[in-house]
Design an enzyme around this catalytic site. Sequence first.
Site, PDB file in Angstrom:
ATOM      1  CB  THR A 192      -0.985   0.035   1.181  1.00 20.13           C
ATOM      2  OG1 THR A 192      -0.262   0.207   2.413  1.00 20.13           O
ATOM      3  CG2 THR A 192      -1.836  -1.222   1.240  1.00 20.13           C
ATOM      4  CG  LEU A 237      -5.732   6.637  -2.764  1.00 21.83           C
ATOM      5  CD1 LEU A 237      -6.482   6.680  -4.086  1.00 21.83           C
ATOM      6  CD2 LEU A 237      -6.472   7.451  -1.696  1.00 21.83           C
ATOM      7  CG  HIS A 238      -2.734   2.967   3.266  1.00 22.14           C
ATOM      8  ND1 HIS A 238      -1.436   2.517   3.351  1.00 22.14           N
ATOM      9  CD2 HIS A 238      -2.717   4.230   3.728  1.00 22.14           C
ATOM     10  CE1 HIS A 238      -0.662   3.476   3.845  1.00 22.14           C
ATOM     11  NE2 HIS A 238      -1.406   4.523   4.082  1.00 22.14           N
ATOM     12  CG  ASP A 239      -8.347   1.580   3.737  1.00 19.51           C
ATOM     13  OD1 ASP A 239      -8.986   2.375   4.460  1.00 19.51           O
ATOM     14  OD2 ASP A 239      -7.403   0.893   4.166  1.00 19.51           O
ATOM     15  CB  CYS A 241      -4.350  -2.221  -1.886  1.00 20.45           C
ATOM     16  SG  CYS A 241      -3.126  -1.024  -2.472  1.00 20.45           S
TER      17      CYS A 241
END
Length: 309
Positions: A192, A237-239, A241
């Site tokens: 991420t 934008l970690h989430d 992924c």
Amino acid sequence: MSRIPVWFDTDIGVDDAAALLVLSRTPEAEVMGISTVAGNVPMERAYDNARKVAALAGLTCPVYRGAAGPLYQELKTALHVHGEDGLGGAVLPPSPAPERSEAAWDALYRAAVAAGGALEVVAVGPLTNLAIAFGKYPDLKDRVRRILLMGGAARGGNVTPAAEFNIHVDPHAAQMVFKSGVPIVMCGLDVTERAYLTAEEVAEIGSHDTPVCRFFRDCTADLLNYHLQRGEAGILLHDVCPVAYLTHPELFRGEEAGVYVETRGTITTGKTVTDLWSDKQFPVKNAVVVLDVDRPAWASYVRDTLVNG
Ligand code: RIB
Ligand code: CA
């Protein structure tokens, strides 16, 4: 084509909101429900944010309140990153949808039963709700096909040198989830922190005059600056992924591994310990640890989904 039944569990902050918008515009997925958990923001704020973003996204699925704090630890939020409102100050109208009184873990179990074993859970906050659900319903582990989560790291951390935020907030819950026996796709910081959009890419999305693109622009502005001021290449934008992996695993590279969570360390609490690079292996490969992403292709996918979805 039968759609994938998906449950979205979130502590909805900025990147969570982007993830929910992308998920809502993923034709292969049917969002069966959304549960909220304390993490980036207190649970009540996450509940309100999830309802508002779901309404913006045109989702009609129910939204539920979940855990107001970790199983055993004091809650640590990330308001300094996501803003006091959790959405970077972006304003959305109240949701017209009715409020729900059922607890998240009960609703999640009902959805898993109804999906007949096909339910996939996307979890992008602390894993408290899932842990409570697994504890209350011992057969739930046999009714969830896969958990795709944002959390942990095979190397490093963003709260301590050893731990990532979602796992660090509730390591005990995370350990229960990793030991549940449900196959896990772990999108940790390894991947991420490579999943960013540049200022130019964000601006291009925001240049499209739609409610979703305008909200994305407004919601991400402060967090983008936060990352740029730290000398990073763009907004992480970690989430997004695990949402992208759900239908486009070809954008990523991962390896099967055994992964378990440290819950008692003084320095290492919240670390996701993997056997990826150790001679000593865990007996069970319980997760795919995602390690890399084709960032340009991922960025194009995110852009096209938000703009054209
Ligand atoms: O460490 C990043 C994770 O913590 C993301 O899910 C972000 O939304 C925060 O919850
Ligand atoms: Ca999150």
